[in-house]
Design an enzyme around this catalytic site. Structure first.
Site, PDB file in Angstrom:
ATOM      1  CD  GLU A 116       8.332   2.012  -1.983  1.00 43.23           C
ATOM      2  OE1 GLU A 116       8.996   1.611  -1.021  1.00 43.23           O
ATOM      3  OE2 GLU A 116       7.520   1.319  -2.597  1.00 43.23           O
ATOM      4  CD  GLU A 127      12.406  -0.819  -5.600  1.00 38.63           C
ATOM      5  OE1 GLU A 127      11.684  -1.698  -5.096  1.00 38.63           O
ATOM      6  OE2 GLU A 127      12.691   0.242  -5.025  1.00 38.63           O
TER       7      GLU A 127
HETATM    8  C1  GAL Z   1       9.829  -1.502  -2.897  1.00 41.90           C
HETATM    9  C2  GAL Z   1      10.786  -0.627  -2.151  1.00 41.90           C
HETATM   10  C3  GAL Z   1      12.026  -1.356  -1.748  1.00 41.90           C
HETATM   11  C4  GAL Z   1      11.677  -2.677  -1.149  1.00 41.90           C
HETATM   12  C5  GAL Z   1      10.915  -3.469  -2.132  1.00 41.90           C
HETATM   13  C6  GAL Z   1      10.477  -4.793  -1.595  1.00 41.90           C
HETATM   14  O1  GAL Z   1       8.558  -1.020  -2.753  1.00 41.90           O
HETATM   15  O2  GAL Z   1      11.134   0.496  -2.880  1.00 41.90           O
HETATM   16  O3  GAL Z   1      12.730  -0.572  -0.831  1.00 41.90           O
HETATM   17  O4  GAL Z   1      10.886  -2.474  -0.031  1.00 41.90           O
HETATM   18  O5  GAL Z   1       9.744  -2.789  -2.467  1.00 41.90           O
HETATM   19  O6  GAL Z   1      11.492  -5.567  -1.157  1.00 41.90           O
END
Ligand code: GAL
Length: 957
Positions: free
Chosen positions: A418, A488
């Site tokens: 990010e 993620e």
């Molecule tokens: C993503 C980010 C993570 C964490 C997650 C939400 O956008 O990369 O670091 O913030 O969301 O828990």
């Protein structure tokens, strides 16, 4: 030696990565060169600003006798009982003005001092380096009064040459650590801001003619079964691998037959890199990572990543992890069928990567880089798109790659997280591709994949993932050629994540989808005397993101949450599917590399959840992707007419490094006959007397129709319709979510304050009927609810009929009855277990006979919320009652009300009352993962629709 009295602190805000440190190199522990750990107790002085104190503390002879002490590795804000400030949690907001590269004048600065002697046998030849493995966020270092330099890049190693400065005794090592620096702009990861020297400090002897840096290249040719090894070393030397009869000069390739390294078969060969001055142990894993046919392949086979994002976390020590904690993470991952880890969002302690090599996990090693806070200003001034910052970015990339390049487990280098897009990222990718063409480059932030070798996204919804799988997602030409991963997905915040099985189905269906990494491994709760575990806001931070920091598959103490149990089942490496009609099971090897020879299979047959017979099942050692149908034995003859089912388990056939023989890796269960439903003729008639109605074993209040007792069991609160649950983090959803956020809508509608209007109590010939209307204040919608009680003299049946009235535009959180028992502790049930389950988190729920207690039924989510339901319950016994369901139901029991659970902010807010509250639910709304991803899929919605369901009550006393 001279010292400035007003020290310059320009370096703190300077965008450069620092000065004075040695070039980055491989991190290793020498077999024979000496080292001295400087971990332990250090003198510590905290100042409020970067320049509050002069540098005289670095001078030899400085008396720090009145300073406090801290433990290194550690974060000062987690030590000293609050005397040294406290942690701050923000997700992406910078906790200081966005004014790059400037940081606040209030800049907590910790002076650390350590005096040490060299061991008496410390060699006098050669040199020495002082290594810092991690300091947040900026450090300036002196040894014996001489300034060595200063550095940034919190989770990266920095070394200084110190040989000339060392003395046999009384060496004074002084380290000034600033919480904020220009580096903080590059370290805006979603986690606690925790200053300090949080990884090891080590003095390393560097023998003359020792190894400086080396790069192990160990590839595998799956067509020949041969591996090629070449070790490049700055210092020359020989490479010895006894098991392979290798004895070759550095720089020379050698090709021999080998067993390859994969995460499933982590074969490591022990070797030595020997120079005249030093021997360095090598752990060599032969594998080849390529992008081919639009897929990430290792040793010729496409890999399906069943991964997780791992931050370093310990509830007391923050990001200062010891080896045992790291090993615990790896063992837990292996035992739960995970095969991959993304080191979100920074290179981990190097020892963790050794463990990944040893036990077998694919690794995405991520650079210590995130500039997420710039999104608040449309990414203006983003350091990754500003050439002035590029040297700092390249320094970070090089420090990651050089430190970690010899780990076979690493298949991807990730540029960071990010950070938007920009020239600096491109420069990093180019440098990495050039330095290590044998691995692939990952970065999620650039959906055009300009710099990357994989199309990576986070939290893409199921429907979009499916489109990507079908290659209907468009995008740049380059992207269309690339495989897809979700770096993620499935946000594991609180109860959930829901929808994992649905994602996995897609990953397995479409080749282009190479799996994903659940967000995230562990809840970053901070152990707290009054609150149990603290989260954002608990330290009075002016900006914070609450419990968004508690979104892991394991709780802060590393107890697996139901989410991890579910994930384990969803990603199991063997699929076992029943074919009741044929009396057979279909077994499929879902691994990418290993056959099934490491597993033993067992069948068992249950009647009413109790195993009546079991035995071993001969399953061929299927190759990856292969599947076979295996006959089950004849079903056991058993006079009982209960419900029958088969369970087949795959277990480890032998002890492994990560779990003992017998560890269950996968299982399948299927019915061998229908469940006999509880039924009886309604023979009793309700009899009214003295304001009480008696029906079979039960007594009711004649005026209200409320159930008062069954047999000798007093009922504290009568079963009434209940639709409310304490919203989960996923019900509440994140503010940016596009799916409807029902947690809020439920509350707006008033589902947490439903009123029950009694319409009539009718004692008929064979039933007591209580008619009600259940609705919230201020609304016209309602649920017409009829309770019909019947009995055969011994048992009592409740049939609940619900008819929604009005225009229900939201699903219901739950639909069932809630009642209270004055006493209940031990619980036994036949149904899904042993852990909690919800409509879209129920894959791991195994039907059987389970026992627990009311307290142990609770799932300890750090922020209290709906939890603890058990699925498919046929019957449950507690508090002297046996309750059978027609059909099966969801069972929940707790020592507080849903309203108390809803109001609690921490577990310590929950106190046991004098009633055990029991929910028997006909339906529950799905969980989803909307705290960052999609809500529940439509098939898991609990729609407000007409429903009828029954429970049969009897006493066990
Ligand atoms: C993503 C980010 C993570 C964490 C997650 C939400 O956008 O990369 O670091 O913030 O969301 O828990």
């Amino acid at each position: 030696m001279s010292f400035r009295t007003t020290p310059s602190v320009d370096y703190v805000e300077d965008v450069s990565p620092g000065s004075g440190a040695l070039p980055p190199r491989a991190w290793y522990a020498s077999s024979d060169a000496r080292s001295l750990s400087l971990n332990g107790s250090w003198r510590f002085r905290l100042s409020a600003t970067a320049g509050a104190e002069d540098d005289s503390f670095a001078e030899e002879g400085y008396d720090a006798g009145n300073w406090a002490e801290v433990t290194v590795p550690g974060h000062w804000v987690l030590q000293g009982d609050g005397a040294f400030g406290s942690p701050i949690y923000t997700n992406h907001l910078y906790p200081f003005p966005v004014d790059p590269p400037h940081v606040p004048t209030e800049n907590p600065t910790g002076d650390h001092l350590r005096v040490f002697d060299l061991p008496s046998d410390w060699p006098s030849d050669g040199g020495a380096v002082l290594r810092f493995d991690g300091v947040e966020s900026c450090a300036r270092v002196w040894l014996n009064g001489t300034e060595l330099g200063e550095f940034k890049g919190s989770r990266l190693a920095h070394e200084f040459a110190v040989g000339e400065l060392l003395k046999p005794g009384g060496n004074v090592l002084a380290v000034r650590v600033h919480q904020w620096s220009s580096g903080s702009y590059l370290e805006d990861q979603d986690q606690w801001w925790l200053p300090g020297i949080f990884r090891d400090v080590t003095l390393l002897h560097r023998p003359a003619a020792g190894v400086a840096d080396f790069f192990v290249h160990a590839s595998y040719d799956h067509t020949t079964g041969e591996g090629t090894l070449r070790v490049d070393s700055d210092a020359g030397g020989r490479v010895l691998v006894p098991a392979l009869d290798i004895d070759v000069a550095t720089g020379e390739p050698v090709t021999v037959t080998v067993e390859p390294w994969t995460a499933e078969t982590p074969k490591l060969y022990d070797g030595v890199l020997a120079t005249d001055g030093e021997r360095v142990p090598l752990r060599i894993g032969f594998r080849t990572v390529v992008l081919e046919d639009g897929l990430v392949k290792v040793n010729g086979a496409a890999v399906l990543f069943k991964g997780v994002n791992r931050h370093e976390w310990h509830p007391e020590r923050g990001r200062a992890l010891d080896l045992e904690t790291m090993r615990e993470d790896v063992l837990l991952m292996k035992r739960h069928n995970l095969n991959a880890v993304r080191t979100s969002h920074y290179p981990p302690h190097p020892a963790f990567l050794d463990l990944c090599d040893e036990y077998g996990l694919w690794v995405i090693d991520e650079c210590d880089l995130e500039t997420h806070g710039f999104t608040e200003q449309d990414w203006r001034d983003n350091p990754v798109d500003d050439d002035r910052w590029t040297p700092a970015l390249l320094d970070r990339a090089a420090r990651m790659v050089e430190r970690d390049k010899n780990h076979p487990s690493i298949v991807f280098w990730s540029l960071g997280n990010e950070a938007g897009t920009g020239r600096g990222l491109t420069a990093m990718a180019e440098w990495i591709h050039d330095r290590d063409p044998e691995r692939l480059v990952h970065y999620e932030g650039d959906w055009n994949c300009r710099d990357t070798d994989v199309y990576s996204r986070m939290y893409a919804f199921h429907d979009e993932v499916e489109k990507i799988g079908q290659q209907l997602d468009g995008g740049t030409h380059k992207r269309r050629e690339l495989p897809f991963i979700q770096c993620e997905y499935a946000h594991a915040m609180g109860n959930g994540p829901g929808g994992l099985a649905d994602y996995q189905e897609l990953f397995e269906k479409y080749d282009r989808l190479q799996g994903g990494f659940v967000w995230e491994w562990i809840d970053h709760g901070v152990k707290h005397a009054e609150l149990g575990y603290a989260y954002g806001g608990d330290f009075g931070e002016e900006l914070h993101d609450g419990n968004f920091v508690c979104d892991g598959l394991v709780f802060p103490d590393r107890t697996p949450s139901p989410g991890l149990i579910e994930y384990k089942k969803v990603i199991e490496p063997v699929h076992i599917e029943g074919d009741g009609a044929n009396g057979a099971v279909r077994v499929t090897n879902k691994q990418d590399f290993a056959d099934l020879s490491a597993l033993a299979f067992e069948w068992s047959c249950q009647v009413d959840g109790e195993t009546v017979e079991s035995g071993s099942l001969a399953v061929p050692a299927l190759a990856p992707g292969e599947s076979a149908e295996v006959k089950l034995p004849e079903p056991p003859v058993d006079g009982r007419g209960g419900e029958r089912q088969w369970t087949v388990r795959a277990l480890l056939a032998d002890d492994t490094s990560w779990a003992p023989k017998g560890h269950v890796v996968a299982w399948g269960q299927f019915a061998a006959g229908a469940r006999p439903l509880p039924s009886f003729p309604a023979t009793d008639r309700p009899v009214a007397e003295d304001g009480r109605i008696t029906l079979g074993p039960a007594g009711f209040d004649a005026r209200t129709g409320a159930l008062l007792s069954i047999g000798g069991v007093e009922v504290g609160a009568t079963p009434r319709l209940d639709v409310w649950r304490a919203p989960t983090d996923n019900d509440d959803g994140a503010e940016w979510q596009t799916d409807t956020r029902y947690g809020m809508l439920w509350r707006t509608l008033g589902l947490h304050r439903m009123r029950h209007r009694l319409v009539s109590v009718e004692a008929g010939d064979d039933a007591l009927t209580v008619r009600t209307r259940v609705a919230p204040a201020a609304r016209e919608v309602g649920l017409d609810t009829v309770y019909r009680w019947t009995s055969d003299g011994e048992r009592l049946r409740l049939t609940v009929s619900v008819t929604p009235e009005g225009d229900w535009t939201v699903p219901l959180p739950r639909l069932g009855v809630r009642f209270g028992l004055p006493e209940a502790d031990r619980v036994e049930w036949f149904g899904g277990g042993p852990g909690e389950a919800y409509p879209d988190t129920r894959t791991a729920s195994m039907v059987g006979r389970w026992q627990s207690t009311v307290d142990r039924l609770q799932t300890p989510y750090v922020r209290p919320q709906e939890n603890g339901a058990r699925a498919d319950v046929r019957w449950v016994e507690l508090g002297g009652l046996r309750i059978e369901g027609d059909p099966e139901f969801w069972f929940t029991a707790r020592r507080w009300t849903t309203e108390q659970l809803d109001a609690a902010r921490h577990r310590t807010d929950l106190a046991a009352g004098d009633t055990v509250w029991v929910n028997l639910d006909h339906g529950l709304h799905g969980i989803g993962s909307q705290s960052c991803g999609p809500g529940p899929l439509p098939q898991y919605f609990l729609k407000a629709e007409p429903a009828e369901f029954s429970f049969v009550f009897s006493t066990t006393r």
